[in-house]
Design an enzyme around this catalytic site. Sequence first.
Site, PDB file in Angstrom:
ATOM      1  N   ARG A   1      -1.238   0.918   7.933  1.00  0.00           N
ATOM      2  CA  ARG A   1      -1.203   2.268   7.361  1.00  0.00           C
ATOM      3  C   ARG A   1      -2.239   2.329   6.241  1.00  0.00           C
ATOM      4  NH1 ARG A   1       2.124   4.696   2.951  1.00  0.00           N
ATOM      5  NH2 ARG A   1       2.083   6.935   3.298  1.00  0.00           N
TER       6      ARG A   1
ATOM      7  N   HIS B   1      -3.464  10.778   0.291  1.00  0.00           N
ATOM      8  CA  HIS B   1      -2.649   9.916  -0.573  1.00  0.00           C
ATOM      9  C   HIS B   1      -3.121  10.156  -2.015  1.00  0.00           C
ATOM     10  CE1 HIS B   1      -0.048   6.079  -0.495  1.00  0.00           C
ATOM     11  NE2 HIS B   1      -0.235   6.347  -1.771  1.00  0.00           N
TER      12      HIS B   1
ATOM     13  N   GLU C   1       4.010  11.413   0.081  1.00  0.00           N
ATOM     14  CA  GLU C   1       4.847  11.721  -1.083  1.00  0.00           C
ATOM     15  C   GLU C   1       4.443  12.979  -1.852  1.00  0.00           C
ATOM     16  OE1 GLU C   1       5.071   8.273  -3.564  1.00  0.00           O
ATOM     17  OE2 GLU C   1       6.064   7.068  -2.059  1.00  0.00           O
TER      18      GLU C   1
ATOM     19  N   ASN D   1       9.422   6.581   2.387  1.00  0.00           N
ATOM     20  CA  ASN D   1       9.065   5.553   1.410  1.00  0.00           C
ATOM     21  C   ASN D   1      10.266   5.330   0.511  1.00  0.00           C
ATOM     22  OD1 ASN D   1       6.520   5.693   2.477  1.00  0.00           O
ATOM     23  ND2 ASN D   1       5.508   6.417   0.617  1.00  0.00           N
TER      24      ASN D   1
ATOM     25  N   TYR E   1      11.859   2.847  -2.695  1.00  0.00           N
ATOM     26  CA  TYR E   1      11.756   1.768  -3.689  1.00  0.00           C
ATOM     27  C   TYR E   1      13.070   1.538  -4.424  1.00  0.00           C
ATOM     28  CZ  TYR E   1       6.863   1.668  -2.659  1.00  0.00           C
ATOM     29  OH  TYR E   1       5.691   1.534  -1.983  1.00  0.00           O
TER      30      TYR E   1
ATOM     31  N   GLU F   1       6.686   2.838   3.482  1.00  0.00           N
ATOM     32  CA  GLU F   1       6.427   1.998   2.301  1.00  0.00           C
ATOM     33  C   GLU F   1       7.723   1.414   1.790  1.00  0.00           C
ATOM     34  OE1 GLU F   1       4.358   3.609  -1.096  1.00  0.00           O
ATOM     35  OE2 GLU F   1       2.935   4.641   0.202  1.00  0.00           O
TER      36      GLU F   1
HETATM   37  C1  FCB Z   1       4.423   4.830  -3.915  1.00  0.00           C
HETATM   38  C2  FCB Z   1       2.980   5.168  -3.595  1.00  0.00           C
HETATM   39  C3  FCB Z   1       2.099   3.975  -3.389  1.00  0.00           C
HETATM   40  C4  FCB Z   1       2.428   2.869  -4.375  1.00  0.00           C
HETATM   41  C5  FCB Z   1       3.909   2.595  -4.416  1.00  0.00           C
HETATM   42  C6  FCB Z   1       4.311   1.473  -5.344  1.00  0.00           C
HETATM   43  O1  FCB Z   1       5.051   5.911  -4.539  1.00  0.00           O
HETATM   44  O2  FCB Z   1       2.909   5.971  -2.440  1.00  0.00           O
HETATM   45  O3  FCB Z   1       0.767   4.379  -3.471  1.00  0.00           O
HETATM   46  O4  FCB Z   1       1.930   3.187  -5.611  1.00  0.00           O
HETATM   47  O5  FCB Z   1       4.596   3.755  -4.779  1.00  0.00           O
END
Ligand code: FCB
Length: 491
Positions: free
Chosen positions: A89, A133, A178, A307, A309, A374
């Site tokens: 990607r 992006h 995002e 995505n 985290y 992600e």
């Molecule tokens: C996401 C982004 C990516 C990277 C990660 C840690 O929000 O899409 O570019 O910075 O966080």
Amino acid sequence: MTWSPYAATDDEAVIGLLPPDFRLGAATSAFQIEGAAAEDGRTPSIWDTFCRVPGAVADGDTGDVACDHYHRMPEDVALLAALGLDSYRFSVSWSRVQPGGRGPANPAGLAFYDRLVDELLDRGVTPWLTLYHWDLPQELQDAGGWPTRDTAFRFADYAELVHARLGDRVTHWTTLNEPFCSAVLGHVEGVHAPGGRSLADGVRAVHHLHLAHGLAVQRLRAAARRPLDLAVTHLLGTSGPATDSAADREAARRADAFGFRFYLDPILRGRYPRDLIEDLAAHRIEIPVRAGDLEVIAAPIDTLGVNYYRSMRSSGVDEHGSAAGARGLPVTRALPHGGLPVTGLGWEVMPHDLTDLLLRVARDYPGTPMIVTENGAAYDDQPDADGFVDDAARTAYLSAHLAAVSRARTAGADVRGYFVWSLLDNFEWAYGYAGRFGIVRVDRGTQSRTPKRSALWLRDTARRVRRRSVDRGARTGTDADTGTVRRRRRP
Ligand code: FCB
């Protein structure tokens, strides 16, 4: 190391349940790795500008050189292939291929992505292309940027221009990465480019990003001479209440409306959430919807990129215990859960939440296949004398999250792949180069690349998942679309 509530040994067993055609890849983005900021006709993006605002980016870091990927692309693709990843990607830099954001294509800029796509296909890696992006051409920002409706139409033109060059070989297209970060971090919180601080601008930006996505989907579908897989990627998490109090539950509802349903509802249901419209009205803000916009925005997609985290808890009281903040409006505060392991950036590690999140999307928005586009973690890596990083914590993080995806699949979510963020240590936006997310270490002085233990784990995991196909006599690792799409012959 164990991650509540699952033990790492269980994780490996659960990962073993992934099907042989489950997509395993790594992700990057143009501004974060390419460098070559002023080469071959590229013009500045809003991130080039933002990096020069004193104090905006840690250590005054910029994307001028980044990972020098623009010059080292074949080496990086070879690395991906050596790790046995089936998909890559990446994103296209708008101001590289269409300097200034409007007008004709820049042949030298497009040629770079042309070579990248050929290189990937030659090595049996599927290109997973993201059109945007976060790196808006500065000229479009000067003309108003995402709060301005015209930017959506500029994006649709740009999407068509990239597709005209790469559409014969690239099947997987993601319009935006995002939109929440572009709109809210960039226009409301001021921590990302262009550094604005206005809720009204942020709301306008969200709508125009959605419109840009929908217009691009329509244009690509109309232009394509073969079936494309069209997607949009959203940053998602959960935002449950900090306590069971009425104020916290109400804050969680507002956070969910503004941070989650604001993004998925228009695209997958063709409408904005009613409660969000009311919340914004309390701020005297309207989403600038015109007749026909929602039909465009809800143009059918093939895949939803997720995505993930971390997640936060929502509190409805400020630090003094008051439920009404400035201007008398209700407070919504995001709080950490506490008591959980954290990454090098202090982000809480919550793999079980990824399972919940994927199941929620599957339940509330049925019928759209998902890909985790992600997921990954920054840690304070300590290389040995050879530059090798024994990143046990990152490896455990990835294993726990991939297992979380597998658990969601077992429970019924249609999740078809997982991309690690990121292939390389790179420019981590406001954190600069201090936020190291790579499974491959990049030495900032020499630019040399060294796979970390996490990369070797991913390689072995990919082999293990694919081996099941050999055992069962099914097709092996090569992705169907890399097998059928032939590379273009270079003169
Ligand atoms: C996401 C982004 C990516 C990277 C990660 C840690 O929000 O899409 O570019 O910075 O966080």
